[in-house]
Motif scaffolding. Structure first.
Motif, short mmCIF file in Angstrom:
data_model
loop_
_atom_site.label_atom_id
_atom_site.label_comp_id
_atom_site.label_asym_id
_atom_site.label_seq_id
_atom_site.Cartn_x
_atom_site.Cartn_y
_atom_site.Cartn_z
N ARG A 180 0.70 -1.29 -0.11
CA ARG A 180 0.09 0.10 0.32
C ARG A 180 1.36 1.25 -0.22
O ARG A 180 0.78 2.30 -0.80
N LYS A 181 1.86 1.38 1.11
CA LYS A 181 3.09 1.78 0.53
C LYS A 181 3.68 2.75 -0.58
O LYS A 181 3.62 3.65 -1.34
N THR A 182 3.55 1.17 -1.08
CA THR A 182 4.46 1.93 -2.29
C THR A 182 3.67 2.34 -3.62
O THR A 182 3.86 3.20 -4.52
N CYS A 183 2.40 1.70 -3.37
CA CYS A 183 0.87 2.37 -4.32
C CYS A 183 0.97 3.11 -4.36
O CYS A 183 0.79 4.17 -5.08
N ALA A 184 1.19 3.39 -2.90
CA ALA A 184 0.45 5.33 -2.90
C ALA A 184 1.71 6.08 -3.30
O ALA A 184 1.53 6.80 -4.15
N ALA A 185 2.53 5.51 -3.31
CA ALA A 185 4.19 6.58 -3.58
C ALA A 185 4.10 6.78 -5.11
O ALA A 185 4.30 7.86 -5.35
N GLU A 186 3.76 5.81 -6.06
CA GLU A 186 4.02 5.12 -7.65
C GLU A 186 2.95 5.83 -8.17
O GLU A 186 2.99 5.62 -9.25
N ASP A 187 1.54 6.53 -7.31
CA ASP A 187 0.47 6.87 -8.25
C ASP A 187 0.41 5.09 -8.58
O ASP A 187 -0.07 5.39 -10.23
N ASP A 188 0.17 4.32 -8.64
CA ASP A 188 -0.04 3.06 -9.05
C ASP A 188 -1.73 2.84 -7.67
O ASP A 188 -2.13 1.14 -7.09
N ALA A 189 -2.10 3.72 -7.70
CA ALA A 189 -3.68 3.43 -6.10
C ALA A 189 -4.99 2.12 -6.94
O ALA A 189 -4.78 0.88 -6.17
N SER A 190 -4.37 1.92 -8.52
CA SER A 190 -5.69 1.32 -9.25
C SER A 190 -5.29 -0.82 -8.79
O SER A 190 -6.14 -1.05 -8.63
N ARG A 191 -3.95 -0.50 -8.74
CA ARG A 191 -3.61 -1.81 -7.95
C ARG A 191 -3.67 -2.60 -6.71
O ARG A 191 -4.56 -3.66 -7.07
N TYR A 192 -3.53 -2.08 -5.97
CA TYR A 192 -3.70 -1.88 -4.64
C TYR A 192 -5.28 -1.92 -4.83
O TYR A 192 -5.31 -3.44 -3.77
N ASN A 193 -6.01 -1.49 -5.00
CA ASN A 193 -7.39 -1.27 -4.51
C ASN A 193 -8.01 -2.76 -5.44
O ASN A 193 -9.06 -3.36 -4.74
N SER A 194 -7.37 -2.92 -6.73
CA SER A 194 -8.18 -3.86 -6.64
C SER A 194 -8.02 -5.37 -6.19
O SER A 194 -8.43 -6.46 -5.55
N ILE A 195 -6.45 -5.38 -5.37
CA ILE A 195 -5.98 -6.55 -4.52
C ILE A 195 -6.97 -6.74 -3.52
O ILE A 195 -7.04 -7.65 -2.62
N ILE A 196 -7.33 -5.12 -2.72
CA ILE A 196 -7.91 -5.71 -1.45
C ILE A 196 -9.40 -5.70 -1.67
O ILE A 196 -9.65 -6.35 -0.73
N GLN A 197 -9.96 -5.45 -2.79
CA GLN A 197 -10.61 -5.82 -3.25
C GLN A 197 -10.77 -7.37 -3.86
O GLN A 197 -11.92 -8.35 -2.94
N GLU A 198 -9.80 -8.20 -3.74
CA GLU A 198 -9.81 -10.02 -3.93
C GLU A 198 -10.26 -10.42 -2.80
O GLU A 198 -10.29 -11.58 -2.45
N VAL A 199 -8.73 -9.58 -2.02
CA VAL A 199 -9.46 -10.13 -0.39
C VAL A 199 -10.70 -10.35 -0.15
O VAL A 199 -10.62 -11.15 0.79
N LYS A 200 -11.14 -8.65 -0.42
CA LYS A 200 -12.56 -9.02 0.19
C LYS A 200 -13.35 -9.96 -0.10
O LYS A 200 -14.09 -11.08 1.08
#
Length: 704
Positions: free
Chosen positions: A621-641
């Motif tokens: 999450r920290k890396t995706c927020a810093a690298e403007d790659d929020a879509s990847r992290y948000n899709s992963i958290i959706q998969e975890v959900k």
């Protein structure tokens, strides 16, 4: 009718029997004991035994009661009856008489034995035997020899060379020889008699047909034209079964009592307003059979089972013929059964069976058979194979498996068949020929000469424990060494080939390495928690780069290419810190971390990997927020959900609670310009007022 046997043992217990060297009396006693033990273990009601002691201080026999003054000092210890363990225990306490006791006439004891057998057996058909254990030094009154000979009939004896001996011994031997000549008996010394009791015999059983019917060439139920052959079948081989143990009570006073089985069916029923469940007994006729189908139990009544049962008629029908090479030897998994002619047209049936066996032998084929032993019995698939002997050709029947019963394994080979060199084939051929048993002896380990060692040891243990409760389990007899130990002649031939095979195949002994500590050294000053041990145990076992430590510089120096399950966060950071690669290393690292997170969750035993998965999500999450790659992290958290099961009693709910505690909600547009969802709320801000810890799945869907 079963073969009835009546055996009477006569043992001379006079004081003279104790004067011989090599403990002759004890060996005589042991010979009788061994013979009776086998009868006790067999438990046949038609095998009767009587024991008569000659030379006892007291007199106890029926002839002495009817004729006072005669047949004295002879005691019938046991009348003709089925032998018991108590008889063996009484026999073990028998000793020789004192020197002052009057000796008895062994011929009188023989007359008592004949009277005992004739009184019990009368004119019924029995196999009658009298076995005498005595010496030849005691004087015997031979005046009744002719009368005794009339009682005994037959003509067979065994000659023994008579050594130099006294006149009494010579006279006794001559008269014994005359007596034995008049009956079907033998004269043998004690050593030979004892050796006979130590021989292992196969159990003799009465020949009874296991199947009576017809062998049909063509099924009579499916064809109008067929050939019936009257047959009877007899078991030729049968797997021996050990005696079954009986349940007895060791808590009862006195002799142990048989434990009777009592079965009850109990149903647990929940009572309203009560925490405990009540037990209700259910009758057996109220119970139905249930069959598992996946996670569902299907109830099938007896009527429905009867409808699905295959209706069959008694038959043994030949349905075809197959080449013998198409039937592997390992498919013959049942007892061997011999086919003989039946009671209908015996001569014609015998000729037909012999002709069929001869034809199968000449054509090298087997007959495929459908066998139903009785009406309503499930059919079996079998084969008839021919066997030629000195008398006539015979047919043997074996059960063979159906196609669904065969497990077909495809084993991998490290070498292709065409790549094997001729020298390797020659070495293996020499190894096989060196272990050919026919080189030792044609009868070596022949099936007729070897016996089951487990059955022998089991029965011997029962015999010894019957007389002594604390007796140890006996060791295997040396006669079974050929079955467990390599023959010295074969071993010497194998040793000659061993060196050549070691050199040709380059076989070396692998040195055993010391066991590695899976969880590292444990220091008392730095205790290790169970969670850390479980985390390490569940980690990936793939080979990692050699590292002296798990610090970030060491990982960078090793140029990490993959992210494993042992140090996922450290390897992820080391991959991001690399500057020697032109490709988008951040994109690659995020994809690999995504795979690691899902793998940790899927492989987790309970909550073992949850802690490590949370740490990976924090770093990602920290890396995706810093690298403007929020879509990847948000899709992963959706998969975890979607992976989590949000019901209250689900064990996967724990990982969702951990996500909330660590603030691992979706990345909003305030944190990153590359936003994926319009919502700006975080998972950690939901359910603040959920005091009863219940979770609303609809509110959760709104967050995404």
């Amino acid at each position: 009718m079963a073969n009835k046997k009546a055996t009477c043992y006569i043992l001379n217990v006079s004081h003279a029997m104790s004067l011989y060297p090599d403990n002759v009396f004890s060996k005589s006693l042991q010979t009788i004991t061994c013979s009776i033990e086998d009868r006790v273990l067999a438990g046949r009601k038609t095998d009767l035994v009587s024991l008569i002691l000659c030379g006892t201080p007291e007199t106890k026999n029926s002839l002495a009661d009817s004729t006072p003054g005669q047949y004295e000092n002879i005691s019938v210890m046991s009348p003709l009856a089925m032998p018991t363990v108590q008889l063996l225990k009484d026999l073990s306490n028998v000793t020789t008489a004192k020197e002052s006791d009057r000796p008895a006439d062994v011929l009188d004891a023989l007359i008592v034995a004949i009277d005992t057998i004739s009184t019990h057996c009368r004119h019924l058909k029995y196999t009658k035997r009298v076995v005498i254990f005595t010496d030849n030094k005691s004087a015997i009154d031979w005046l009744d020899l002719s009368d005794v000979s009339e009682m005994l009939k037959g003509a067979d004896k065994k000659e023994l060379e008579l050594p130099d001996c006294s006149e009494v011994v010579k006279t006794n031997y001559e008269y014994w020889d005359k007596l034995i000549s008049s009956c079907d008996g033998d004269i043998a010394d004690l050593e030979e008699a004892y050796a006979q009791t130590q021989i292992i015999y196969a159990k003799e059983v009465a020949a009874r047909p296991s199947y009576r019917g017809f062998l049909y060439i063509g099924s009579p139920y499916a064809n109008t034209n067929f050939l019936p052959i009257s047959i009877n079948t007899y078991l030729r081989t049968k797997v021996i079964s050990l005696p079954s143990a009986k349940k007895v009570s060791s808590l009862s006073e006195g002799p142990t009592k048989k434990v009777e089985q009592d079965t009850k069916f109990i149903l647990d029923i929940e009572n309203e307003g009560e925490q405990h469940m009540s037990e209700v007994e259910v009758e057996k006729h109220d119970i139905q059979k249930g069959y598992k189908f996946g996670k569902t139990i299907l109830l099938i009544s007896n009527e429905e089972l009867g409808m699905s049962k295959l209706e069959t008629k008694k038959e043994m029908s030949i349905i075809g013929f197959v080449p013998s090479k198409q039937v592997p030897r390992q498919y013959l998994f049942s007892n061997a059964v011999v086919l003989t002619s039946g009671i209908v047209r015996v001569e014609q049936s015998s000729n037909a069976l012999a002709a069929l066996a001869e034809a199968l032998y000449e054509t090298d084929r087997y007959a495929l058979v459908r066998f139903v032993s009785n009406d309503g019995v499930q059919p079996k698939l079998g084969i008839l194979l021919p066997e030629l002997n000195e008398v006539c050709p015979i047919l043997l029947y074996f059960d063979i498996p159906f196609d669904q019963d065969i497990r077909k394994y495809k084993l991998k080979t490290t070498v292709k068949p065409g790549d094997v060199d001729s020298e390797s084939l020659d070495l293996m051929s020499d190894l096989i020929h060196s272990m050919d048993l026919d080189v030792i002896d044609e009868d070596f380990l022949a099936p007729e000469t070897i016996f089951n060692p487990i059955a022998w040891r089991f029965k011997t243990a029962i015999k010894t424990r019957a007389l002594n409760d604390n007796a140890p389990i006996p060791d295997l007899d040396k006669r079974f060494d050929d079955q467990y130990k390599l023959n010295p002649f074969i071993e010497s031939k194998i040793n000659d080939i061993e060196g050549k095979m070691l050199e040709h195949f380059n076989i070396r002994k692998v040195q055993e390495k010391g066991k590695k500590r899976t969880f590292g050294l444990i220091n008392d000053s730095e205790p290790v928690s169970m969670d850390d041990i479980l985390d390490t145990a569940s980690s990936d076992s793939r080979k990692r780069p050699n590292m002296d430590t798990d610090t970030l510089p060491a990982l960078i120096q090793n140029k990490v290419e993959v992210i494993g399950l042992t140090f996922p966060v450290e390897e992820y950071q080391a991959m991001l810190a690399r500057t020697d690669d032109d490709e988008d290393i951040v994109e690659k690292a995020n994809k690999l971390m995504h795979q690691v997170i899902i793998t940790l969750l899927n492989r987790s035993f309970g909550n073992v990997n949850y802690k490590k998965a949370i740490s990976c999500l924090v770093a990602l999450r920290k890396t995706c927020a810093a690298e403007d790659d929020a879509s990847r992290y948000n899709s992963i958290i959706q998969e975890v959900k979607s992976w989590c099961t949000l019901s209250t009693d689900s064990p996967r709910r724990e990982i969702w609670n951990m996500l909330k505690e660590n603030g691992l909600g979706i990345i909003s547009n305030e944190e990153c310009q590359d936003f994926w969802n319009e919502t700006e709320e975080k998972v950690s801000e939901t359910e603040n007022n959920d005091d009863d810890e219940r979770f609303d799945a609809d509110n959760l869907d709104d967050l995404f």
